[in-house]
Design a protein around this motif. Structure first.
Motif, PDB file in Angstrom:
ATOM      1  N   LYS A  75       0.359  -1.015  -0.108  1.00  0.00           N
ATOM      2  CA  LYS A  75       0.045   0.202  -0.348  1.00  0.00           C
ATOM      3  C   LYS A  75       1.225   1.239  -0.070  1.00  0.00           C
ATOM      4  N   GLU A  76       2.419   0.933   0.507  1.00  0.00           N
ATOM      5  CA  GLU A  76       2.920   2.368   1.236  1.00  0.00           C
ATOM      6  C   GLU A  76       3.757   2.954  -0.307  1.00  0.00           C
ATOM      7  N   LYS A  77       4.442   2.271  -0.895  1.00  0.00           N
ATOM      8  CA  LYS A  77       4.884   1.967  -2.293  1.00  0.00           C
ATOM      9  C   LYS A  77       3.400   2.452  -3.344  1.00  0.00           C
ATOM     10  N   GLY A  78       2.782   1.663  -3.660  1.00  0.00           N
ATOM     11  CA  GLY A  78       1.688   1.455  -4.327  1.00  0.00           C
ATOM     12  C   GLY A  78       0.904   3.160  -4.518  1.00  0.00           C
ATOM     13  N   LYS A  79       0.640   3.801  -3.054  1.00  0.00           N
ATOM     14  CA  LYS A  79       0.459   4.737  -3.621  1.00  0.00           C
ATOM     15  C   LYS A  79       0.718   5.691  -5.094  1.00  0.00           C
ATOM     16  N   LYS A  80       2.160   5.599  -4.355  1.00  0.00           N
ATOM     17  CA  LYS A  80       3.623   6.277  -5.324  1.00  0.00           C
ATOM     18  C   LYS A  80       3.721   5.311  -7.049  1.00  0.00           C
ATOM     19  N   PHE A  81       3.478   4.678  -6.557  1.00  0.00           N
ATOM     20  CA  PHE A  81       3.704   4.124  -8.345  1.00  0.00           C
ATOM     21  C   PHE A  81       2.643   3.754  -9.305  1.00  0.00           C
ATOM     22  N   PHE A  82       1.304   3.954  -8.002  1.00  0.00           N
ATOM     23  CA  PHE A  82      -0.189   4.299  -8.681  1.00  0.00           C
ATOM     24  C   PHE A  82      -0.034   4.772 -10.269  1.00  0.00           C
ATOM     25  N   PRO A  83       0.169   5.968 -10.175  1.00  0.00           N
ATOM     26  CA  PRO A  83      -0.371   7.107 -10.942  1.00  0.00           C
ATOM     27  C   PRO A  83       0.290   6.647 -12.049  1.00  0.00           C
ATOM     28  N   LEU A  84       1.732   6.732 -12.360  1.00  0.00           N
ATOM     29  CA  LEU A  84       2.337   6.147 -13.984  1.00  0.00           C
ATOM     30  C   LEU A  84       2.298   4.739 -14.473  1.00  0.00           C
ATOM     31  N   VAL A  85       2.316   4.335 -12.984  1.00  0.00           N
ATOM     32  CA  VAL A  85       1.418   2.492 -13.862  1.00  0.00           C
ATOM     33  C   VAL A  85       0.312   2.445 -14.652  1.00  0.00           C
ATOM     34  N   ALA A  86      -1.265   3.768 -13.929  1.00  0.00           N
ATOM     35  CA  ALA A  86      -2.462   3.273 -14.604  1.00  0.00           C
ATOM     36  C   ALA A  86      -2.510   4.616 -15.603  1.00  0.00           C
ATOM     37  N   THR A  87      -1.124   6.219 -15.715  1.00  0.00           N
ATOM     38  CA  THR A  87      -1.267   6.448 -17.097  1.00  0.00           C
ATOM     39  C   THR A  87      -0.340   5.620 -18.459  1.00  0.00           C
ATOM     40  N   PHE A  88       0.388   4.633 -17.759  1.00  0.00           N
ATOM     41  CA  PHE A  88       0.668   4.135 -19.067  1.00  0.00           C
ATOM     42  C   PHE A  88      -0.342   3.137 -19.738  1.00  0.00           C
ATOM     43  N   PHE A  89      -0.903   1.983 -19.170  1.00  0.00           N
ATOM     44  CA  PHE A  89      -2.509   1.533 -19.538  1.00  0.00           C
ATOM     45  C   PHE A  89      -2.910   1.999 -19.893  1.00  0.00           C
ATOM     46  N   ILE A  90      -3.102   2.585 -19.324  1.00  0.00           N
ATOM     47  CA  ILE A  90      -5.142   3.788 -20.026  1.00  0.00           C
ATOM     48  C   ILE A  90      -4.286   4.304 -21.724  1.00  0.00           C
ATOM     49  N   PHE A  91      -3.181   4.649 -21.294  1.00  0.00           N
ATOM     50  CA  PHE A  91      -3.126   5.497 -22.295  1.00  0.00           C
ATOM     51  C   PHE A  91      -2.556   4.842 -23.676  1.00  0.00           C
ATOM     52  N   ILE A  92      -2.029   3.803 -23.657  1.00  0.00           N
ATOM     53  CA  ILE A  92      -1.059   2.558 -24.412  1.00  0.00           C
ATOM     54  C   ILE A  92      -2.573   2.162 -25.072  1.00  0.00           C
ATOM     55  N   LEU A  93      -3.746   1.778 -23.711  1.00  0.00           N
ATOM     56  CA  LEU A  93      -4.883   1.263 -24.399  1.00  0.00           C
ATOM     57  C   LEU A  93      -5.189   2.196 -25.395  1.00  0.00           C
ATOM     58  N   PHE A  94      -5.622   3.358 -25.481  1.00  0.00           N
ATOM     59  CA  PHE A  94      -6.237   4.201 -25.723  1.00  0.00           C
ATOM     60  C   PHE A  94      -5.492   4.435 -27.414  1.00  0.00           C
ATOM     61  N   CYS A  95      -4.977   4.776 -27.371  1.00  0.00           N
ATOM     62  CA  CYS A  95      -3.672   4.277 -28.816  1.00  0.00           C
ATOM     63  C   CYS A  95      -3.650   2.733 -29.616  1.00  0.00           C
ATOM     64  N   ASN A  96      -3.766   1.998 -28.663  1.00  0.00           N
ATOM     65  CA  ASN A  96      -4.043   0.948 -29.403  1.00  0.00           C
ATOM     66  C   ASN A  96      -5.293   0.560 -30.681  1.00  0.00           C
ATOM     67  N   LEU A  97      -6.331   1.004 -29.106  1.00  0.00           N
ATOM     68  CA  LEU A  97      -7.559   0.578 -30.087  1.00  0.00           C
ATOM     69  C   LEU A  97      -8.051   1.317 -30.982  1.00  0.00           C
ATOM     70  N   LEU A  98      -7.081   2.197 -31.199  1.00  0.00           N
ATOM     71  CA  LEU A  98      -7.621   2.765 -32.491  1.00  0.00           C
ATOM     72  C   LEU A  98      -7.379   2.168 -33.645  1.00  0.00           C
ATOM     73  N   ASP A  99      -6.656   1.365 -33.726  1.00  0.00           N
ATOM     74  CA  ASP A  99      -6.137   0.687 -34.429  1.00  0.00           C
ATOM     75  C   ASP A  99      -6.900  -0.306 -35.538  1.00  0.00           C
ATOM     76  N   ILE A 100      -7.995  -0.480 -35.044  1.00  0.00           N
ATOM     77  CA  ILE A 100      -9.082  -1.146 -35.205  1.00  0.00           C
ATOM     78  C   ILE A 100     -10.308  -1.140 -35.724  1.00  0.00           C
ATOM     79  N   ILE A 101      -9.970   0.902 -36.022  1.00  0.00           N
ATOM     80  CA  ILE A 101     -11.367   1.671 -36.569  1.00  0.00           C
ATOM     81  C   ILE A 101     -10.494   1.668 -37.793  1.00  0.00           C
ATOM     82  N   PRO A 102     -12.003   1.265 -38.560  1.00  0.00           N
ATOM     83  CA  PRO A 102     -12.094   1.135 -40.163  1.00  0.00           C
ATOM     84  C   PRO A 102     -10.794   3.100 -40.816  1.00  0.00           C
TER      85      PRO A 102
END
Length: 290
Positions: A75-102
């Motif tokens: 929990k202690e380290k998780g509070k510091k790690f969470f913002p960057l980890v979550a940002t990477f996942f969500i941003f990369i996911l949105f970038c990747n999902l655009l590939d399936i748009i016709p």
């Protein structure tokens, strides 16, 4: 005369507005950011006590990522790690999902200087159809972006290491001269291991950036080629597969960042102390047995 030709595959992003620095991957990056802001705005504007719809999906995603981070780092380290980890996942996911748009990677402009003839405008067919410059190309197929994210991951890990462990403990992971004084000739082994750690940090930049770039780029090329050959088959078979790859690649990048941050903020001296304690306990139990 051919009805159409397979698209010309290029690794580097292409400028879509001649005379500017706006590339097709940069445009797709902006679109990804706009889509991300729109989804987050409509998903968080109400904040009902009993979430439904988009709010429920976003809360589930945040809770999943938070549990993942805290499960690995606490929990202690998780509070510091969470913002960057979550940002990477969500941003990369949105970038990747655009590939399936016709239209992504398949619809664009034919520049006269590339085609060798005077043709302008968006085309899918004709002799110059393989010279199309796509207007949109997934952001994560640009090595510049993946390398920049890898650099952020490595630099933030080092910053967290220095801030949480202190300068002396963190630098000893790479330049352990103290081991030479304490262990003599065997201390050179620890120093060599530290130098290898420096090389591994540099290698992490390459592995991070090329892993994400290579997987997404290969999938993007596959979809673009089959969109020309067998459009219906591509929709049925490869788009669900690309959805899976989009999620997996975002998860892998974020999870590896989490693991490296956890390892990078763990002191080597703690491992040494633990080994000494285990050694003493083993010696004590051996004496008792005898």
């Amino acid at each position: 005369m051919n009805l159409w030709r397979l698209p010309n595959i290029t690794i580097a992003p292409e400028v879509i507005i001649p005379g500017t620095w706006i590339t097709n991957t940069l445009l797709c990056t902006w679109i990804s950011i706009i889509c991300l802001f729109v989804v987050l705005y409509f998903g968080t504007r109400r904040q009902d006590l009993i979430p439904t719809g988009l709010q429920n999906a976003l809360e589930w995603l945040v809770e999943f990522l938070q549990n993942l981070v805290e499960g690995v780092a606490g929990k202690e380290k998780g509070k510091k790690f969470f913002p960057l980890v979550a940002t990477f996942f969500i941003f990369i996911l949105f970038c990747n999902l655009l590939d399936i748009i016709p239209g992504v990677d398949t619809i664009g402009l034919i520049h006269p200087e590339k085609a060798g003839t005077v043709v302008t405008g968006p085309f899918l067919f004709g002799q110059a159809s393989n010279q199309i410059v796509p207007l949109l190309r997934p952001a994560t197929t640009d090595l510049n972006l993946t390398l920049a994210m890898a650099l952020v991951s490595v630099v933030v890990t080092q910053i967290l290491g220095f801030s949480m462990l202190g300068f002396k403990d963190q630098i000893s992971k790479y330049l352990n001269f103290k081991a030479i004084k304490e262990k003599g000739g065997m201390g050179f082994v620890d120093l060599l291991v530290g130098l290898l750690e420096i090389i591994s940090e540099l290698g992490r930049l390459i592995s991070f950036s090329f892993r994400l770039f290579g997987n997404v780029f290969a999938g993007s090329v596959l979809l673009a080629v089959f969109a020309y050959l067998l459009p219906v088959v591509a929709d049925i078979i490869f788009i669900p597969f690309e959805l899976f790859v989009a999620v997996i690649q975002a998860f892998v990048f974020a999870f590896l960042t989490l693991l490296f941050m956890q390892v990078g903020t763990t002191s080597h001296s703690h491992h040494d102390e633990g080994e000494h304690e285990v050694h003493h306990e083993y010696e004590g139990s051996a004496v008792t047995t005898h």
